[in-house]
Design a protein around this motif. Structure first.
Motif, PDB file in Angstrom:
ATOM      1  N   UNK A 206       0.735  -1.146   0.072  1.00 38.02           N
ATOM      2  CA  UNK A 206       0.053   0.309  -0.158  1.00 38.02           C
ATOM      3  C   UNK A 206       0.674   1.342  -0.007  1.00 38.02           C
ATOM      4  N   UNK A 207       2.367   0.791   0.647  1.00 35.38           N
ATOM      5  CA  UNK A 207       2.684   2.018   0.794  1.00 35.38           C
ATOM      6  C   UNK A 207       3.945   3.041  -0.361  1.00 35.38           C
ATOM      7  N   UNK A 208       4.277   1.235  -1.064  1.00 37.43           N
ATOM      8  CA  UNK A 208       4.815   1.784  -2.352  1.00 37.43           C
ATOM      9  C   UNK A 208       3.132   1.977  -3.308  1.00 37.43           C
ATOM     10  N   UNK A 209       2.878   1.012  -3.336  1.00 39.34           N
ATOM     11  CA  UNK A 209       1.028   1.906  -4.593  1.00 39.34           C
ATOM     12  C   UNK A 209       1.400   3.577  -4.361  1.00 39.34           C
ATOM     13  N   UNK A 210       1.065   3.787  -2.791  1.00 40.76           N
ATOM     14  CA  UNK A 210       0.840   5.286  -3.051  1.00 40.76           C
ATOM     15  C   UNK A 210       2.691   6.370  -3.089  1.00 40.76           C
ATOM     16  N   UNK A 211       2.789   5.897  -3.118  1.00 42.51           N
ATOM     17  CA  UNK A 211       4.809   6.222  -3.594  1.00 42.51           C
ATOM     18  C   UNK A 211       4.689   6.909  -4.873  1.00 42.51           C
ATOM     19  N   UNK A 212       3.817   5.400  -6.150  1.00 42.75           N
ATOM     20  CA  UNK A 212       4.536   4.961  -7.151  1.00 42.75           C
ATOM     21  C   UNK A 212       5.449   3.693  -6.817  1.00 42.75           C
ATOM     22  N   UNK A 213       6.176   3.385  -6.288  1.00 39.94           N
ATOM     23  CA  UNK A 213       7.096   2.722  -5.968  1.00 39.94           C
ATOM     24  C   UNK A 213       7.301   1.144  -6.506  1.00 39.94           C
ATOM     25  N   UNK A 214       8.227   0.433  -6.231  1.00 40.37           N
ATOM     26  CA  UNK A 214       7.860  -0.745  -5.650  1.00 40.37           C
ATOM     27  C   UNK A 214       7.752  -1.069  -4.105  1.00 40.37           C
ATOM     28  N   UNK A 215       7.468  -2.283  -3.889  1.00 42.12           N
ATOM     29  CA  UNK A 215       7.733  -2.925  -2.544  1.00 42.12           C
ATOM     30  C   UNK A 215       8.561  -3.318  -2.248  1.00 42.12           C
ATOM     31  N   UNK A 216       9.885  -3.891  -2.743  1.00 37.07           N
ATOM     32  CA  UNK A 216      10.547  -3.519  -3.162  1.00 37.07           C
ATOM     33  C   UNK A 216      12.203  -2.557  -2.791  1.00 37.07           C
TER      34      UNK A 216
END
Length: 146
Positions: free
Chosen positions: A34-44
């Motif tokens: 969820x944080x990754x999607x919010x930031x436009x980044x990958x989970x990694x």
């Protein structure tokens, strides 16, 4: 979103995304994805900066608490009278209609709820913020003696 070359800027991007995701989803539901999607980044990429979900949640709580305290401090800086200072702090303690105020209050409420969930399932001394609770109780005891 373009990749910031500055690591501090990338870390800030993740931190702000963690706050938005926590505000929207709550502490029980938030995932690294969820944080990754919010930031436009990958989970990694998120995990590179903050290796656990718990770190992301604590980070959002800490940032919100720092803002909460700073706002109250600014509210009383120019006030000399202690009674008026207390009044200003109390007025600032309630959310207003601004999105920032609502988000801040939501994050702090989530922190309180997370603590209560932990306390109902664990020994108080094992709590990650047991020292905060202990200091707060000691300060309350001192105020009672005044």
């Amino acid at each position: 979103m373009a990749r910031p070359k500055d690591q501090a800027a990338r870390r800030l991007q993740v931190e702000e995304a963690a706050e938005r995701a926590l505000t929207r989803l709550g502490a029980e539901s938030i995932r690294v994805a969820d944080v990754a999607a919010e930031a436009g980044l990958s989970s990694g990429t998120v995990l590179y900066y903050y290796p656990t979900r718990t770190e992301l949640i604590r980070l959002a709580f800490r940032r919100a608490l720092d803002r909460f305290v700073d706002e109250r401090r600014r509210a009383v800086e120019a006030i000399d009278d202690p009674v008026e200072q207390l009044d200003a702090i109390l007025r600032e303690g309630f959310p207003t209609s601004t999105d920032e105020s609502k988000a801040l209050t939501t994050i702090l409420d989530e922190a309180w709820a997370e603590d209560l969930r932990y306390l109902t399932n664990q020994d108080m001394d094992a709590h990650p913020r047991a020292d905060w609770w202990s200091n707060g109780l000691n300060q309350a005891d001192e105020l009672d003696r005044l």
